[in-house]
Design a protein around this motif. Structure first.
Motif, PDB file in Angstrom:
ATOM      1  N   GLY A   1       0.893 -16.871  14.719  1.00 56.23           N
ATOM      2  CA  GLY A   1      -0.616 -16.897  13.863  1.00 56.23           C
ATOM      3  C   GLY A   1      -0.323 -15.322  12.642  1.00 56.23           C
ATOM      4  O   GLY A   1      -1.406 -15.540  12.472  1.00 56.23           O
ATOM      5  N   VAL A   2       0.154 -14.885  12.395  1.00 58.43           N
ATOM      6  CA  VAL A   2       0.849 -13.418  12.105  1.00 58.43           C
ATOM      7  C   VAL A   2       1.304 -14.175  10.579  1.00 58.43           C
ATOM      8  O   VAL A   2       1.619 -15.164  10.319  1.00 58.43           O
ATOM      9  CB  VAL A   2       1.489 -12.938  12.117  1.00 58.43           C
ATOM     10  N   ASP A   3       0.256 -13.818   9.487  1.00 56.42           N
ATOM     11  CA  ASP A   3       0.242 -14.128   7.979  1.00 56.42           C
ATOM     12  C   ASP A   3       0.931 -12.738   7.560  1.00 56.42           C
ATOM     13  O   ASP A   3       1.018 -11.296   7.436  1.00 56.42           O
ATOM     14  CB  ASP A   3      -1.126 -13.432   7.255  1.00 56.42           C
ATOM     15  N   ARG A   4       2.519 -13.421   7.272  1.00 53.75           N
ATOM     16  CA  ARG A   4       3.687 -12.716   6.752  1.00 53.75           C
ATOM     17  C   ARG A   4       3.693 -11.626   5.991  1.00 53.75           C
ATOM     18  O   ARG A   4       3.689 -11.154   5.438  1.00 53.75           O
ATOM     19  CB  ARG A   4       4.705 -13.230   6.958  1.00 53.75           C
ATOM     20  N   ASP A   5       2.725 -12.798   5.091  1.00 57.06           N
ATOM     21  CA  ASP A   5       2.888 -12.206   3.191  1.00 57.06           C
ATOM     22  C   ASP A   5       1.783 -11.109   3.482  1.00 57.06           C
ATOM     23  O   ASP A   5       1.445  -9.981   2.580  1.00 57.06           O
ATOM     24  CB  ASP A   5       2.039 -13.281   2.236  1.00 57.06           C
ATOM     25  N   GLY A   6       0.476 -11.228   4.443  1.00 61.87           N
ATOM     26  CA  GLY A   6      -1.055 -10.340   4.324  1.00 61.87           C
ATOM     27  C   GLY A   6       0.446  -9.258   5.521  1.00 61.87           C
ATOM     28  O   GLY A   6      -0.489  -7.977   5.011  1.00 61.87           O
ATOM     29  N   LEU A   7       0.813  -9.490   6.220  1.00 66.33           N
ATOM     30  CA  LEU A   7       1.889  -8.188   7.305  1.00 66.33           C
ATOM     31  C   LEU A   7       2.416  -7.188   5.598  1.00 66.33           C
ATOM     32  O   LEU A   7       2.671  -6.007   5.606  1.00 66.33           O
ATOM     33  CB  LEU A   7       2.948  -8.561   8.212  1.00 66.33           C
ATOM     34  N   ALA A   8       3.360  -7.944   5.157  1.00 63.51           N
ATOM     35  CA  ALA A   8       3.877  -7.390   4.000  1.00 63.51           C
ATOM     36  C   ALA A   8       3.270  -6.583   2.856  1.00 63.51           C
ATOM     37  O   ALA A   8       3.710  -5.343   2.586  1.00 63.51           O
ATOM     38  CB  ALA A   8       5.107  -8.338   3.305  1.00 63.51           C
ATOM     39  N   ALA A   9       2.224  -7.388   3.053  1.00 67.35           N
ATOM     40  CA  ALA A   9       1.106  -6.110   1.726  1.00 67.35           C
ATOM     41  C   ALA A   9       0.853  -5.025   2.629  1.00 67.35           C
ATOM     42  O   ALA A   9       0.621  -4.075   1.608  1.00 67.35           O
ATOM     43  CB  ALA A   9      -0.144  -7.251   1.383  1.00 67.35           C
ATOM     44  N   ALA A  10       0.841  -5.050   3.250  1.00 68.69           N
ATOM     45  CA  ALA A  10      -0.191  -3.981   4.766  1.00 68.69           C
ATOM     46  C   ALA A  10       1.190  -2.726   4.625  1.00 68.69           C
ATOM     47  O   ALA A  10       0.642  -1.426   4.669  1.00 68.69           O
ATOM     48  CB  ALA A  10      -0.019  -4.382   5.863  1.00 68.69           C
ATOM     49  N   VAL A  11       2.688  -3.542   4.819  1.00 63.50           N
ATOM     50  CA  VAL A  11       3.722  -2.329   4.514  1.00 63.50           C
ATOM     51  C   VAL A  11       4.034  -1.576   3.205  1.00 63.50           C
ATOM     52  O   VAL A  11       4.468  -0.469   3.384  1.00 63.50           O
ATOM     53  CB  VAL A  11       5.036  -2.986   4.796  1.00 63.50           C
ATOM     54  N   ARG A  12       4.038  -2.271   1.887  1.00 59.12           N
ATOM     55  CA  ARG A  12       3.535  -2.040   0.773  1.00 59.12           C
ATOM     56  C   ARG A  12       2.744  -0.771   1.037  1.00 59.12           C
ATOM     57  O   ARG A  12       3.381  -0.567   0.502  1.00 59.12           O
ATOM     58  CB  ARG A  12       4.094  -2.866   0.320  1.00 59.12           C
ATOM     59  N   GLN A  13       1.515  -0.678   1.576  1.00 57.43           N
ATOM     60  CA  GLN A  13       0.785  -0.154   1.086  1.00 57.43           C
ATOM     61  C   GLN A  13       0.828   1.232   1.779  1.00 57.43           C
ATOM     62  O   GLN A  13       0.677   2.419   1.034  1.00 57.43           O
ATOM     63  CB  GLN A  13      -0.714  -0.974   1.306  1.00 57.43           C
ATOM     64  N   GLU A  14       1.338   1.056   3.162  1.00 54.90           N
ATOM     65  CA  GLU A  14       1.790   2.339   4.060  1.00 54.90           C
ATOM     66  C   GLU A  14       2.600   2.476   2.984  1.00 54.90           C
ATOM     67  O   GLU A  14       2.731   3.941   2.697  1.00 54.90           O
ATOM     68  CB  GLU A  14       1.941   1.689   4.921  1.00 54.90           C
ATOM     69  N   LEU A  15       3.506   2.432   2.058  1.00 53.61           N
ATOM     70  CA  LEU A  15       4.707   3.386   1.238  1.00 53.61           C
ATOM     71  C   LEU A  15       4.260   3.962   0.344  1.00 53.61           C
ATOM     72  O   LEU A  15       4.204   4.584   0.035  1.00 53.61           O
ATOM     73  CB  LEU A  15       6.104   1.625   1.052  1.00 53.61           C
ATOM     74  N   ALA A  16       3.512   2.719  -0.783  1.00 50.80           N
ATOM     75  CA  ALA A  16       2.692   3.940  -1.383  1.00 50.80           C
ATOM     76  C   ALA A  16       1.989   4.178  -1.078  1.00 50.80           C
ATOM     77  O   ALA A  16       2.234   6.049  -2.128  1.00 50.80           O
ATOM     78  CB  ALA A  16       2.129   2.671  -2.408  1.00 50.80           C
ATOM     79  N   ASP A  17       1.200   4.926   0.146  1.00 54.21           N
ATOM     80  CA  ASP A  17       0.262   5.910   0.398  1.00 54.21           C
ATOM     81  C   ASP A  17       0.999   7.304   1.076  1.00 54.21           C
ATOM     82  O   ASP A  17       0.992   8.071   0.532  1.00 54.21           O
ATOM     83  CB  ASP A  17      -0.075   5.230   1.969  1.00 54.21           C
TER      84      ASP A  17
END
Length: 159
Positions: free
Chosen positions: A140-156
């Motif tokens: 039940g993992v939202d891969r797109d949402g997880l990838a967006a969180a990873v991209r946000q972490e990189l941006a931060d």
């Protein structure tokens, strides 16, 4: 040794251990995912844990994927009481196709010398087919949402 080389070596070594535990001759993307979840203190580890995906949760998702794949072929893992995988005699040394592709996709997100855990995780999450996408979908993992969180972490981290 650069941070890049240290990280890649750590992930590959841990991925080899994960492959050995599975009795696999090669390191695949799901072994890298387990390795990333095992290496605490990285940006990728923080994102995974915040999504409820520690090593145990990922292992459980991979086990569900295995049982689901067997069921698709008409085989019930529970009916046969399959024993756990026999660990290989030594850690796997070769990278399988899914692991190589994960690293290639990860390089698209970060320059080779600045590749970080999150870049490799993005490379794993971008796979459209295979064990990892099936396991995450069954969990039940939202891969797109997880990838967006990873991209946000990189941006931060770069801001």
């Amino acid at each position: 040794m650069t941070v890049f080389h240290k990280y890649v070596r750590t992930i590959l070594e841990q991925g080899a251990v994960e492959a050995q535990r599975d009795g696999s001759a090669a390191i695949e993307a799901h072994h890298l995912l387990l390795a990333i979840a095992s290496v605490e203190g990285t940006d990728a580890h923080r994102v995974l844990v915040s999504a409820g995906l520690d090593r145990a949760a990922i292992r459980a998702a991979l086990d569900r994927e295995f049982a689901h794949s067997l069921a698709s072929a008409g085989v019930s893992a529970a009916a046969f009481g399959l024993p756990p995988a026999s660990p290989g005699p030594k850690p796997a040394a070769d990278m399988g196709a899914s692991a190589r592709l994960a690293f290639e996709r990860g390089f698209k997100y970060g320059a080779p010398r600045s590749l970080r855990p999150a870049h490799v995780l993005l490379g794993i999450l971008q796979a459209q087919f295979g064990t990892v996408p099936r396991a995450l979908a069954l969990a039940g993992v939202d891969r797109d949402g997880l990838a967006a969180a990873v991209r946000q972490e990189l941006a931060d981290e770069t801001a």
